[in-house]
Motif scaffolding. Structure first.
Motif, PDB file in Angstrom:
ATOM      1  N   ASP A 228       0.788  18.890   3.575  1.00 44.15           N
ATOM      2  CA  ASP A 228       2.185  18.440   3.643  1.00 44.15           C
ATOM      3  C   ASP A 228       2.808  18.728   5.011  1.00 44.15           C
ATOM      4  N   THR A 229       2.315  19.748   5.703  1.00 39.78           N
ATOM      5  CA  THR A 229       2.813  20.058   7.048  1.00 39.78           C
ATOM      6  C   THR A 229       2.533  18.877   7.969  1.00 39.78           C
TER       7      THR A 229
ATOM      8  N   LYS B 289       4.632  15.772   6.814  1.00 36.71           N
ATOM      9  CA  LYS B 289       6.052  15.933   7.144  1.00 36.71           C
ATOM     10  C   LYS B 289       6.331  15.548   8.593  1.00 36.71           C
ATOM     11  N   HIS B 290       5.378  15.797   9.497  1.00 36.99           N
ATOM     12  CA  HIS B 290       5.583  15.533  10.919  1.00 36.99           C
ATOM     13  C   HIS B 290       5.009  14.196  11.379  1.00 36.99           C
TER      14      HIS B 290
ATOM     15  N   ARG C 117       6.203  13.871  14.939  1.00 42.07           N
ATOM     16  CA  ARG C 117       7.573  14.223  15.332  1.00 42.07           C
ATOM     17  C   ARG C 117       7.561  15.582  16.017  1.00 42.07           C
TER      18      ARG C 117
END
Length: 190
Positions: free
Chosen positions: A60-61, A64-65, A96
């Motif tokens: 998920d890290t 998420k980015h 991101r």
């Protein structure tokens, strides 16, 4: 002559770590079954963080980015790799950065283990930042588009002129060509 370099006396893992540091690559390891991930410090630095700031990390890290538009392509390429259609996973994607802008990375990886049932288990790979290369590519595409617009404007203007507008070229080998002739050539040939 044998080398007595301290570097070569290091174990292979230490030398590989030195090589990775020299490339500026971020590393990742992902358990496809559980979502567990392991990133190195450089992986986090590419997007403006320390690894500690991203804890706890999981798949998920990354998601998420990652840019939402790049997730589908990444998924397709991962699925193809897991099926055995490609020896390696490779994808260019945007991440991101902490400061809000997008960083381009080239993502390389390879499936390194499967479960007893034959499902993908661990895949490992690298992130290499390619933002400057992507900016260069985008600028080149912009220049090509501007050139095409200029050519179209020139051709339109040349079609309005009486007679023929042409380009004559003598190549180094002595051959002669007309790389461009306006539409007026059709009228003059009739």
């Amino acid at each position: 002559m044998p080398s007595h370099s301290f570097y070569l006396q290091q174990d292979e893992a230490s030398r590989l770590k030195t090589i990775l540091e020299g490339t500026g690559a971020g590393t990742w390891e992902w358990n496809v079954q559980t979502g567990e991930t392991i990133f190195n410090e450089r992986w986090a630095e590419i997007i403006g963080y320390s690894l500690e700031e991203l804890q706890p990390v999981s798949i998920d890290t990354w998601m998420k980015h990652a840019h939402p538009d790049d997730l589908a392509l990444s998924e397709q390429k991962l699925t193809a790799h897991f099926r055995g259609d490609s020896e390696y996973y490779e994808c260019e994607a945007r991440m991101r950065h902490r400061d809000g802008y997008w960083v381009w990375v080239r993502d390389y990886g390879r499936l390194v283990s499967r479960t007893l049932e034959g499902e993908p288990e661990w895949i490992s790979g690298t992130h290499i930042e390619i933002s400057s290369s992507k900016q260069y590519e985008q600028r080149l595409e912009q220049i090509k588009a501007e050139q095409q617009q200029t050519i179209q404007r020139f051709e339109k203007m040349a079609s309005l002129l009486p007679g023929v507008v042409f380009q004559f070229e003598i190549k180094p080998d002595g051959t002669m060509t007309f790389p461009y002739a306006s539409a007026g050539i059709d009228r003059s040939m009739a």
